[in-house]
Design an enzyme around this catalytic site. Structure first.
Site, PDB file in Angstrom:
ATOM      1  CG  ASP A 136       8.778  16.025 -39.829  1.00 18.84           C
ATOM      2  OD1 ASP A 136       8.698  17.093 -40.450  1.00 18.84           O
ATOM      3  OD2 ASP A 136       9.701  15.215 -39.968  1.00 18.84           O
ATOM      4  CB  CYS A 147      -0.917  -0.003   1.220  1.00 21.86           C
ATOM      5  SG  CYS A 147      -2.200   1.267   1.161  1.00 21.86           S
ATOM      6  CB  CYS A 206       3.808   0.283   3.040  1.00 23.94           C
ATOM      7  SG  CYS A 206       2.411  -0.809   3.395  1.00 23.94           S
TER       8      CYS A 206
END
Length: 867
Positions: A563, A186, A189
Site C-alpha cells: 500500500d 519427542c 511423548c
C-alpha cells in the site's frame, strides 16, 4: 455498685436500642462492677455493657450460625468494615439480643480464639475486623458475645473463618485449562499423554503440544488429579500461571542418569580386572533399572494407551538385550538414551524460553499517584484511568498515555527499534518499555491482561501451537512409519530363525537394533523446534509471526504488494517546495502561516508546521473563514488574504493562467499546489506532498537481495503521484486509482501467475487485500490491536525496516527444516543398511538415533541467534 469507664478504639460501630445503654466506637461506657469486660478474640474491641444480663440472641447477616431466645430484649447492630474501602467486597452487620436464662458454662468462640469460661458474672463482646493487609476480602465481620450473671450463661459461635478461599485455577473462556508439561523430548511423548488422559474419567478434551510444552485440557477433576495422571505417564505437569513447589529440579532429574553412568562404568572397567562376573552383572542390571525406570514407566502407559513411542522401543531393546545375556549392551542402551533425553530436554527448553522471557519484561508493581502521595501497587489492582508515575530508569508497567512529563523511551522490547523514541504529553507508551530520562505521569489505558506485550505473548504462544504444513506431513508420516517398522522388527526376530536361516540370538539382536533405529524422533522434531526458534527470535526483534504456516509462506514469497500511503510514504503531507512570486519567501510563509494557523486540515497543518520550524512569525489576523473544498481566508491589516486552489482565486477574478505550467508540473510529481494571494495578485505557490519514508528505498533493495522477484505498489492516488512515488522507491510496478475492492482484484491478478504474493498495509484500511493475499503483513502493530488480529505477520514498529530481516529469517528457517528432514532420513537409512551385515551394534544404534535428534535440535537453535 461501682462503675468503670473503658475507652473503645475499634473499627466497629454499634447503635443501641432498648432499656440498656451500650455505646461503642470511641465513646465511654458505664459497667456494673459485677460485670468485668474480658477480651477473648483477635479484635481490638472492648464492649462493656451496663445491663441486667439474662440471655443472648446473636444474629449476623453474613454468618451461618444463629442463637436465638425470646424474652426481654436488647438489640444492637454492629457494622464492621475494612478501613480501606477499595479493598472491601462485603461487610457484615449483626444484631444482639439479650434476655434471661439459667446458668450454663460459657464458651466464647471466634475465628481467632476460643476459650472456656468459668461460671461468673461476666460480659464479653468480641468483634473481629477486616484485615487491612488482605488484598481480597469476601467476608469481613465476626462477632461473638458471652454473657454470664449468676446462674445465666450464653454461648454464641462466630461464622468467621481464618482460612482463605481455595485458589481457583485459571480457565479460558471455553473452560479449557493450560498446563506446562516437563520432560517431553519427542512428539510421540505428547501423543502418549493425550491418549492416557483421554481414558481418565472427567476429562472431556485434551491437546498436548510438544513444541511449546503445553497441554490444553477441559475436565471436571481437581488440578492435582490431572497432575498425578500426567506423572503416571512419566512427565510433570504444572498449571500455567501457578508456581509449583514440587517441580523436580534439574539436579534431581539428572541424578538417575549420573548413578546409572557410574554403575555402567564400574561394571565395564571391572570386566578388565578380577571382579567377580556376578558383581559385574549386578552393576549392569542396577544401571539398567536406575536409568531405565522413567522410560519404562512411560513405555507402560504408552502401550496401555495403544501408542508406540521411543520409550517403548528403548525399553524393549534394553530388556531384550538383558534376556539374551547382553548386559553391557542393555546398560549402554539405557544410559545413552537417558543422556540423549536429558540433552534434548535442556536444548528444547531453551527454545521454549525464547518467548517466556517476555513475561518478565513488564514490572509487577507501579507507583500510583494518590493526591500528592506515591503508593506502590500491584499492577493487577490498577484500573483503567489510574495515573501512575514512572521514574527515570524504570520500566513502564502498563500501557497508557502521558499526561505530564517529557522523556526518551526505549521501545525495543515491543517494536525492536534500537533508537529510543522521544515522548511527551499525549504520546502513547507501552508496558515493558524503558523510561530513560525524565519522570512521566501516565494515564493507564489498558489493564495488565490487555497490554500490548500481553497480547504479543498470547498471540505468539498461540502461533507456536499451530502446525506448519511440513510439520503436519511429518507427523502423519511418523504415525504410519513407526508401527510398520515395529512390525518389521518382530518379523526379523521370528521369521529367519523359523526358516532355519540362523540362530535365534543372532536375529533377536538384529530385531532389537531395528527397534531402536525405528523411532523417528529426529524426524518428528525437525520442524517444530525450528519454527519455535524462528518465531521466538522474530518476536524479540519486533516482528510477530503468527504460526508456522505464515513462516513457511514468507520463506516462499516471490512478490510483495505495498500500500502507498502510510506504508511506502509517511502518510503525512509535508511542504516540498516554496515559490515566492512577489516579495520574499519569508513574507509568503508568514501570510500562509497566519491563514492556515486556524485550520485543522492536514495540508494547512503541514504549512503551519513548516513555517514554525523556520521561525516564521505570525501576523495579526482576524475574521478567519474556511472555504469548503477550496481553501481559507483571513484579514490582515484590513486586507483579505487567501490560501487555496486555483478555483478559489478564479472566483475572486484573479487569473492563474500564467502559472498553469508550473502547477501542472508539480501535480505530475504527486504534489498538491496551494496558492497564496489577495483579490488582486498571487504572492506565491507552496507545494505539499506525502514524501516516502527514509527507509523505503533501502528496504526495497534489501528485499530484492533477499530473493523477492517483484515489488508492486497499490494506491488510490492519481497516475502522476503513483508514478513519482514508484520511481523514488524503485518499485517495479504500480496500480493507481484503486478503491479497496480494486486492490483485492489487483492481488488476485498477481496470484494468477502462480506466484506467492504478500500484501503489506496498515491492517485496517487494507484488510480485504491482506486477507486475499497468500500472506498479510501489517505495519505499526504496537498501536493497533486490529493489525495484530488480521495480519499473518505484524511489524510492531511503524516502518519497513524489519521486513527484509523477516524474509531472510523465513528462508533460513525453511532451509534448516529441509536440512533436518534429510539428515534424519539419511541417518535412518544408513543405520538400517548396517544392521543386516552385522556392522551395527545396539549401543551404536541408540547413539545414532539420540545423536541425530540432538543434532537436529542444535541445528534448529541456530535460528535463535539469527541477526
Amino acid at each position: 455498685m461501682s462503675n468503670k469507664k473503658e475507652k473503645q478504639g475499634s473499627c466497629c460501630q454499634t447503635s443501641s436500642g432498648g432499656d440498656a445503654v451500650i455505646t461503642i466506637a470511641k465513646e465511654e461506657r458505664e459497667i456494673p462492677s459485677s460485670l468485668e469486660p474480658k477480651k477473648t478474640s483477635c479484635c481490638s474491641s472492648k464492649e462493656p455493657v451496663l445491663i441486667p444480663i439474662v440471655e443472648v440472641k446473636q444474629e449476623a447477616s453474613c454468618c451461618s450460625s444463629k442463637t436465638q431466645h425470646t424474652e426481654q430484649k436488647l438489640d444492637s447492630s454492629d457494622s464492621c468494615c475494612d478501613p480501606i474501602p477499595s479493598k472491601t467486597s462485603s461487610c457484615c452487620s449483626s444484631s444482639t439480643t439479650v434476655t434471661v436464662q439459667k446458668e450454663k458454662d460459657a464458651t466464647d468462640s471466634s475465628c481467632c480464639s476460643s476459650k472456656k469460661n468459668e461460671k461468673k458474672q461476666e460480659l464479653v463482646f468480641s468483634d473481629s475486623c477486616c484485615s487491612p493487609d488482605s488484598p481480597q476480602v469476601s467476608s469481613c465481620c465476626s462477632s461473638s458475645t458471652t454473657l454470664v450473671q449468676g446462674e445465666a450463661a450464653a454461648k454464641v459461635s462466630s461464622c468467621c473463618s481464618s482460612e482463605k478461599p481455595a485458589e481457583q485455577p485459571p480457565v479460558t473462556g471455553d473452560g479449557v485449562q493450560t498446563y506446562l508439561i516437563e520432560g517431553m523430548d519427542c512428539g510421540a511423548c505428547a501423543v502418549t499423554i493425550e491418549k492416557h488422559l483421554q481414558h481418565v474419567p472427567g476429562v472431556e478434551e485434551v491437546r498436548v503440544n510438544f513444541s511449546t510444552g503445553k497441554m490444553q485440557i477441559r475436565h471436571t477433576r481437581d488440578v492435582e488429579d490431572i497432575a498425578k495422571e500426567v506423572s503416571k505417564a512419566g512427565f510433570h505437569a504444572t498449571l500455567a500461571g501457578r508456581r509449583s513447589k514440587d517441580v523436580p529440579s534439574r539436579k534431581s532429574m539428572e541424578t538417575p542418569l549420573l548413578l546409572s553412568g557410574i554403575l555402567l562404568a564400574f561394571g565395564f572397567f571391572g570386566s578388565f580386572t578380577d571382579t567377580p562376573p556376578l558383581l559385574i552383572t549386578l552393576c549392569y542390571g542396577a544401571s539398567i533399572v536406575i536409568g531405565g525406570y522413567k522410560p519404562a514407566k512411560s513405555a507402560f502407559y504408552a502401550i496401555r494407551s495403544k501408542s508406540l513411542d521411543m520409550n517403548v522401543l528403548m525399553t524393549t531393546a534394553a530388556v531384550g538385550a538383558a534376556l539374551i545375556g547382553e548386559w553391557l549392551e542393555g546398560a549402554t542402551v539405557v544410559w545413552l538414551f537417558a543422556l540423549g533425553a536429558a540433552l534434548q530436554n535442556r536444548s528444547i527448553e531453551r527454545t521454549r524460553e525464547s518467548i517466556r522471557g517476555l513475561m518478565d519484561l513488564a514490572p509487577s508493581e507501579a507507583w500510583v499517584k494518590v493526591g500528592t502521595e506515591l503508593v506502590k501497587t500491584s499492577v493487577d489492582d490498577i484500573t483503567v484511568g489510574t495515573v501512575i508515575v514512572v521514574k527515570p530508569g524504570e520500566k513502564i508497567p502498563l500501557d497508557g498515555t502521558i499526561v505530564a512529563g517529557y522523556s526518551t523511551v526505549n521501545q525495543a522490547p515491543i517494536t525492536g527499534e534500537s533508537i529510543p523514541a522521544d515522548k511527551q504529553t499525549g504520546d502513547a507508551v507501552y508496558a515493558g518499555t524503558i523510561n530513560e530520562e525524565g519522570s512521566l505521569e501516565i494515564h493507564v489505558t489498558k489493564l495488565v491482561k490487555d497490554t500490548t506485550i500481553a497480547r504479543i505473548i498470547y498471540l505468539v504462544e498461540e502461533a507456536q501451537e499451530k502446525k506448519a504444513p511440513t510439520q503436519a506431513f511429518v507427523d502423519r508420516f511418523a504415525r504410519i512409519y513407526t508401527p510398520i517398522v515395529f512390525a518389521l522388527a518382530w518379523a526379523v526376530i521370528m521369521i529367519p530363525p523359523l526358516a532355519g536361516m540362523g540362530e535365534w540370538m543372532e536375529w533377536v539382536y538384529k530385531g532389537l537394533e531395528l527397534l531402536v533405529v525405528a523411532c523417528p524422533c529426529a524426524l518428528v522434531i525437525s520442524t517444530p523446534v525450528a519454527i519455535v526458534s524462528a518465531i521466538g527470535n522474530a518476536t524479540k526483534k519486533g516482528v510477530l509471526i503468527k504460526g508456522g504456516t505464515a513462516l513457511e509462506v514468507a520463506g516462499a514469497l516471490r512478490v510483495i504488494a505495498f500500500d502507498k500511503t502510510g506504508t511506502l510514504t509517511e502518510g503525512k503531507p509535508k511542504v516540498v517546495q516554496v515559490t515566492a512570486l512577489e516579495g520574499s519567501e519569508g513574507e509568503l510563509l508568514s501570510f500562509a502561516r497566519t491563514i492556515e494557523e486556524y485550520s485543522n486540515h492536514p495540508i494547512a497543518k503541514a504549512i503551519a508546521a513548516y513555517s514554525q520550524e523556520r521561525n516564521i512569525p505570525l501576523q495579526e489576523g482576524t475574521d478567519f473563514r474556511a472555504i469548503v473544498g477550496k481553501g481559507a481566508q483571513v484579514t490582515i491589516q484590513g486586507e483579505v488574504y487567501y490560501a487555496g486552489n486555483a478555483a478559489l482565486f478564479e472566483e475572486q477574478g484573479v487569473s492563474t493562467e500564467t502559472w498553469q505550467e508550473m502547477m501542472q508540473s508539480m501535480q505530475r510529481l504527486g504534489q498538491t499546489v496551494v496558492i497564496v494571494g489577495t483579490k488582486q495578485t498571487i504572492l506565491g505557490i507552496i507545494a505539499v506532498a506525502d514524501s516516502i519514508r527514509f527507509t523505503t528505498l533501502e528496504t526495497v533493495q534489501e528485499l530484492k537481495r533477499a530473493g523477492i522477484q517483484e515489488t508492486v505498489m497499490l494506491t488510490g492516488d492519481n497516475e502522476g503521484t503513483a508514478q513519482h512515488i514508484a520511481q523514488q522507491a524503485k518499485i517495479d510496478r504500480y496500480f493507481a486509482h484503486l478503491l479497496p475492492e480494486d486492490k483485492v482484484r489487483a492481488v488476485e491478478q498477481l496470484q494468477a501467475g502462480g506466484k506467492t504474493v504478500a500484501m503489506i498495509g496498515d491492517g485496517i484500511n487494507d484488510a480485504p487485500a491482506l486477507a486475499t493475499a497468500n500472506l498479510g503483513i501489517a505495519m505499526g502493530g504496537a498501536g493497533t490491536d486490529t493489525a495484530m488480529e488480521t495480519a499473518d505477520i505484524v511489524l510492531m514498529a511503524d516502518n519497513l525496516e524489519k521486513l527484509p530481516y523477516t524474509m531472510r529469517l523465513s528462508r533460513k528457517a525453511l532451509s534448516i527444516i529441509k536440512q533436518n528432514i534429510w539428515f534424519s532420513l539419511i541417518i535412518k537409512l544408513i543405520a538400517l543398511v548396517l544392521i543386516f551385515p552385522g556392522w551395527l551394534t545396539l549401543w551404536i544404534a541408540v547413539l545414532s538415533d539420540t545423536g541425530a535428534a540432538l543434532l537436529v535440535i542444535l541445528n534448529s537453535m541456530r535460528l535463535l541467534r539469527n541477526k
